[in-house]
Scaffold this active site. Sequence first.
Site, PDB file in Angstrom:
ATOM      1  N   HIS B 129       0.873  -1.176   0.000  1.00  0.00           N
ATOM      2  CA  HIS B 129       0.000   0.000   0.000  1.00  0.00           C
ATOM      3  C   HIS B 129       0.916   1.234   0.000  1.00  0.00           C
ATOM      4  O   HIS B 129       2.012   1.187   0.561  1.00  0.00           O
ATOM      5  CB  HIS B 129      -0.836  -0.042   1.279  1.00  0.00           C
ATOM      6  CG  HIS B 129      -1.917   0.982   1.367  1.00  0.00           C
ATOM      7  ND1 HIS B 129      -1.674   2.307   1.633  1.00  0.00           N
ATOM      8  CD2 HIS B 129      -3.269   0.873   1.258  1.00  0.00           C
ATOM      9  CE1 HIS B 129      -2.818   2.967   1.684  1.00  0.00           C
ATOM     10  NE2 HIS B 129      -3.803   2.127   1.453  1.00  0.00           N
ATOM     11  N   ASP B 207       3.175  -4.000   8.122  1.00  0.00           N
ATOM     12  CA  ASP B 207       1.894  -3.313   7.925  1.00  0.00           C
ATOM     13  C   ASP B 207       0.792  -4.348   8.130  1.00  0.00           C
ATOM     14  O   ASP B 207       0.533  -5.165   7.240  1.00  0.00           O
ATOM     15  CB  ASP B 207       1.853  -2.718   6.509  1.00  0.00           C
ATOM     16  CG  ASP B 207       0.484  -2.164   6.155  1.00  0.00           C
ATOM     17  OD1 ASP B 207      -0.433  -2.224   6.998  1.00  0.00           O
ATOM     18  OD2 ASP B 207       0.333  -1.666   5.014  1.00  0.00           O
ATOM     19  N   GLN B 210      -4.408  -5.047   7.360  1.00  0.00           N
ATOM     20  CA  GLN B 210      -5.392  -5.984   6.811  1.00  0.00           C
ATOM     21  C   GLN B 210      -5.534  -7.266   7.626  1.00  0.00           C
ATOM     22  O   GLN B 210      -6.351  -8.112   7.269  1.00  0.00           O
ATOM     23  CB  GLN B 210      -5.016  -6.337   5.358  1.00  0.00           C
ATOM     24  CG  GLN B 210      -5.094  -5.171   4.382  1.00  0.00           C
ATOM     25  CD  GLN B 210      -6.510  -4.658   4.191  1.00  0.00           C
ATOM     26  OE1 GLN B 210      -7.486  -5.396   4.347  1.00  0.00           O
ATOM     27  NE2 GLN B 210      -6.640  -3.384   3.847  1.00  0.00           N
ATOM     28  N   LYS B 233     -10.491   0.004  10.522  1.00  0.00           N
ATOM     29  CA  LYS B 233     -10.698  -1.263   9.809  1.00  0.00           C
ATOM     30  C   LYS B 233     -11.010  -2.395  10.788  1.00  0.00           C
ATOM     31  O   LYS B 233     -11.220  -3.529  10.389  1.00  0.00           O
ATOM     32  CB  LYS B 233      -9.445  -1.633   9.016  1.00  0.00           C
ATOM     33  CG  LYS B 233      -9.122  -0.704   7.848  1.00  0.00           C
ATOM     34  CD  LYS B 233      -8.001  -1.289   7.004  1.00  0.00           C
ATOM     35  CE  LYS B 233      -7.209  -0.256   6.249  1.00  0.00           C
ATOM     36  NZ  LYS B 233      -7.892   0.315   5.091  1.00  0.00           N
ATOM     37  N   CYS B 373      -4.771   2.325  -3.772  1.00  0.00           N
ATOM     38  CA  CYS B 373      -3.552   2.872  -3.141  1.00  0.00           C
ATOM     39  C   CYS B 373      -2.369   1.929  -3.312  1.00  0.00           C
ATOM     40  O   CYS B 373      -1.510   1.826  -2.417  1.00  0.00           O
ATOM     41  CB  CYS B 373      -3.774   3.192  -1.659  1.00  0.00           C
ATOM     42  SG  CYS B 373      -4.956   4.513  -1.403  1.00  0.00           S
TER      43      CYS B 373
END
Lengths: 139, 416
Positions: B129, B207, B210, B233, B373
Amino acid sequence: MDDLYRENLMDHYQHPRHHGPMAECDAEAEGQNPLCGDQVIVQVKLTDGTIEEMRFTGHGCAISQAATSMLTELVQGLTVDEAAALPSQAILDELAIPLSAMRVKCAVLGLGTLKLALHRSAGTPLPAEWGDTDEMVWS
Amino acid sequence: MTVSPLTPTDLARIRADFPILARELHGQPLAYLDSASTSQKPQQMLDAMTSFYSTSNANVHRGVYTLGVESTDAFEAARDAVAALLNAPSRREVIFTRNTTEALNLVAKTYGVQNCGPGDVIVSTVLEHHANLVPWQVLAEQTGATLRFLDIDDEGNLQLDALDAIAREGNVKLVAVTHQSNTLGVRPPVAEIVAWAHAQGAVVVLDAAQTVPNRPVDVQALDVDFLAFSGHKTLGPTGIGALWGRESLLADLQPFLTGGEMIRSVKLERTSWNALPWKFEAGTPAYAEAVGLHAAIDYLQAVGLEAIDAHEHAITDYALGRLAEVPGLRIIGPQTAAARGGVVSFVLDDVHPHDIAEILDRHAVCVRAGHHCTQPLIERLGLAATVRASFYLTTTEAEIDRLVAGLLDVRRVMGV
């Protein structure tokens, strides 16, 4: 949804008018909307300050490609000054469908690219109202 | 360990907690398939924030009066909840940020700037991303370090064969990688990357935007050095996220932003910094949002993150099967549910993804269209854009069926 993707728009998308490159032209520019990957290349043939023909190539969503196809018919026979002064609303009226703010950018991509081509050919700066479309990439 | 996915009864009960799912669009119930962008919110989370503002609101770490004490306790309890969620060794390692992007920038602008220089190497991947790519580009430009990217195969699987050459080059300082691609759903081999990076003496920045929302994420088991995620999220509100970092690394760093809260004492000549984690939390923090995130974490843990993961796996498997029935549809990324999370990108003949998303919206099916993104990834795949459907603990097979019906209508409208 047929109010959005109505017959006239889909006809222009599937059978774009004045589509394909022009061997020799008097004005030319490329416009891209990197947010959606839409791209149009506009070429114009001028006769005595009048648009004899506008042609385009490119790819993208139905709105961007159909609007540019409609534009080729709208500007035929207009003077350069008349075409350069066309408001965005002219192409939105042509599309005659409700568009969200995001899709308006798709709709005016062809018109902005045409104006850039005409102003570049005349050696005049692009009008300020096109300067704020900073998502667009002009070349 | 095998955990049963959510039963239809579980799903119905969960969905009843999300008020937005009662909304209709164009005369049809909402089918929200964009959780990878942001999650919808359970009433329990909304109630926690409303209750906090209605009864206990006061600025944190200031007031000696009752409200200020309650507010501070609630804020710091949220930090404990995040530490427990991530199995962090210490609550001092949990820094509240606005979101994943700010957390990653914090690492780049503190650890990165203070440890990278000319001749050093930063490694990232084409899967990332923009939030886990642009900060490293800027860091490389600012410090004179070199940025190297790991490539993928055509299904999006990360290729590690370039690591040997990068290792020979030496001076690897930092490796930034995603736990799961937000565009393809593919899950890179993080364990191998961590082992390689540590052998080079480099730190690993993960990261986890998700994955924290939908499966157990354990910073000690992962053995990463920094990890970032977003509250919005994760069933929580916008404006709150967190960075977890090893205390041994955080302790030596100079601050990110400066001002109130992050100080121990301020004199006109010189300021000394507060202890961890507050050294990295300048200004009034998003404490009400932290209370919301705490309630969201409680909700997720009550449902069970293993069960949510199993549900996403089952619904992704179902979606891949149903989408294969749509003529002209091509899945971008891994072709089976085994190698991915609950995110499916696809293209449909040469219909532009924005046209697809717009027509699906008329069926009240919410999907994302564009580059998500991840422009370098989309370009690497030779595409301009994809349509992305993403799933979460509320997603039903009936919603997937409506996606498929909508896509068949896209074919009709677009004449393909």
